[in-house]
Enzyme design. Structure first.
Site, PDB file in Angstrom:
ATOM      1  N   CYS A  50       0.841  -1.203   0.000  1.00 30.51           N
ATOM      2  CA  CYS A  50       0.000   0.000   0.000  1.00 30.51           C
ATOM      3  C   CYS A  50       0.876   1.253   0.000  1.00 30.51           C
ATOM      4  O   CYS A  50       1.683   1.454   0.916  1.00 30.51           O
ATOM      5  CB  CYS A  50      -0.917  -0.007   1.213  1.00 30.51           C
ATOM      6  SG  CYS A  50      -1.773   1.565   1.493  1.00 30.51           S
ATOM      7  N   CYS A  72       0.629   3.296   3.252  1.00 26.61           N
ATOM      8  CA  CYS A  72       1.390   2.704   4.352  1.00 26.61           C
ATOM      9  C   CYS A  72       2.874   3.004   4.175  1.00 26.61           C
ATOM     10  O   CYS A  72       3.578   3.349   5.142  1.00 26.61           O
ATOM     11  CB  CYS A  72       1.168   1.195   4.403  1.00 26.61           C
ATOM     12  SG  CYS A  72      -0.544   0.690   4.718  1.00 26.61           S
TER      13      CYS A  72
END
Length: 471
Positions: free
Chosen positions: A391, A394
């Protein structure tokens, strides 16, 4: 991928001897000010002037394509029947290799790419306009001096500012945007069965399919090519490798079948800041939502402003995973992986390097998280990030979270991570309030229920402040 056009001698006879709409078969030459530009418009004429008004009789995007039989008079049918075998030899037009063309135009300017697109496809191509900064496409088309068409998808749920912007753009350029609307029966069925905001619970794909994808499919059925405002920097997960021109991998065009539609992305290699510098320099009208912090603009319920420093796609479908932030219009951007274990932006999850590597961090397993949830009287508070290493959001907070762990080492607060994608995702959704990655939870002392961090500001100071308030 290559596309070929085949013309038989029968089609030459028909086109040379009969007019499809009762007008002369002589090519029409539309006028733009003092310029005269040839443009194939299905036997019709488009006229432009500098007063801001436009009259057009071009074939609309949602028009049904006619079959050859419907355009052949009886006399022409008789003539075709008398053609000899020698006369029926097929004439093959040179095949266009769009992969080769994409490489050739890789370093070309958006204006050059736009000009090439309009030159090649004339009235069979149109600009897809969303009401955001892709107004730059219209400005580039205007600068080429060629006739151009613009269409937009009116989902029925756009912001009022976007509708006013559409009107302003039409007046500024003297054009008429060709609007496509969702099927009212499909919308009615969706809302009656699932409510107005079901996408917050089960994802936006179904609503987008009804309100956007199917209307787009109808629009593209009347074209041979379309022009989009996709940029590589808009979405690291889904748009990082888009070429400036490609054979559309998802939708079909006027001729039908795979490979019948070409997709042009003139600003694919342009960064967002450069697009905005261009818009300011050309004094182009822009959506007033941009001044309120909206960068990527879609439907009102699914779009919000972003904070300084946040990626623009964080304002779209913010409750979902980064890899899901496409509505289906550009589904071909999402790579498919044949491996059965995981499909995350085209690569196996096992091949993605892990993140959050501070030695002060605790790595929690599924059993560890479940044990943590069972403790009603914890000796110390915990802060846990639910993450997926692939991600980009993230990845963006990795440095600050590692710094937080080092800062709190020995303070009596545990900093941990739990990988919540793949097989753990459903568990995380049901038990840990996972909405999108990353999700940050604080497990206070003397409380069995974790508290979800509500903000998208994930710097050390913001996280520390929240910890001090709830721990």
């Amino acid at each position: 991928m290559a596309m070929a056009v085949h013309l038989s001698s029968s089609s030459r006879i028909i086109n040379s001897g009969f007019s499809r709409s009762g007008v002369s078969s002589e090519p029409k030459v539309p006028q733009i000010g003092s310029l005269r530009l040839s443009d194939r418009v299905y036997g019709t004429q488009v006229s432009f002037n500098l007063s801001g008004k436009r009259s057009s009789s071009v074939k609309p995007l949602n028009a049904e394509s006619k079959t050859k039989d419907s355009m052949i008079p009886l006399a022409a049918t008789t003539m075709v029947a008398e053609i000899t075998a020698e006369e029926e030899a097929v004439e093959v037009v040179e095949v266009e290799d769009f992969e080769k063309l994409a490489k050739k135009l890789e370093n070309a300017s958006p204006l050059e790419i736009m000009d090439k697109a309009l030159e090649k496809f004339g009235n069979d191509i149109a600009i897809a306009f969303s009401g955001a900064e892709d107004v730059a496409l219209i400005e580039y088309a205007h600068l080429t001096g060629r006739p151009f068409r613009v269409f937009s998808l009116d989902t029925g749920r756009l912001n009022p500012e976007t509708y006013r912007f559409f009107d302003e753009v039409e007046k500024h350029y003297g054009i008429r945007i060709e609007y496509m609307f969702p099927d009212s029966v499909e919308v009615q069925g969706l809302v009656r069965s699932k409510g107005l905001f079901s996408f917050y619970e089960d994802g936006h794909q179904e609503c987008c399919r009804v309100r956007k994808v199917r209307p787009l499919r109808r629009a593209l059925k009347g074209l041979k090519a379309w022009i989009t405002g996709q940029r590589k920097d808009q979405s690291p997960g889904t748009r990082s490798e888009i070429p400036v021109v490609q054979v559309d991998p998802v939708f079909e065009g006027l001729d039908g079948g795979a490979g019948s539609l070409v997709k042009w992305n003139p600003v694919a290699n342009v960064e967002g800041n450069d697009v905005w510098n261009f818009l300011r320099t050309m004094d182009v009208p822009v959506n007033t939502l941009h001044a309120a912090g909206y960068i990527s603009i879609g439907c009102e319920p699914c779009t919000k402003a972003v904070l300084p420093g946040q990626h623009e796609r964080e304002g779209r479908w913010w409750w979902e995973d980064a890899k899901a932030k496409e509505c289906g219009l550009h589904k071909g951007n999402v790579k498919e992986n044949a491996a059965a274990d995981a499909k995350v932006n085209g690569e196996s999850k096992s091949a993605v390097a892990d993140i959050f590597k501070s030695e002060s961090l605790v790595t929690l397993s599924r059993q560890g998280v479940e044990n943590l949830m069972k403790l009603e009287n914890r000796k110390e508070p915990w802060i846990v990030v639910l993450y997926a290493p692939w991600c980009p959001f993230c990845q963006a907070m990795e440095a600050s979270y590692d710094e937080l762990a080092d800062k709190l080492a020995g303070s009596g607060i545990k900093v941990a991570k739990f990988r919540a994608d793949g097989d753990q995702k459903e568990f995380a959704k049901q038990e840990l309030q996972l909405g999108s990655f990353p999700t940050i939870l604080v497990f206070p002392k003397n409380s069995s229920r974790p508290i979800k961090y509500p903000s998208e500001k994930r710097d050390v100071d913001s996280l520390t402040s929240f910890l001090n308030l709830v721990r």
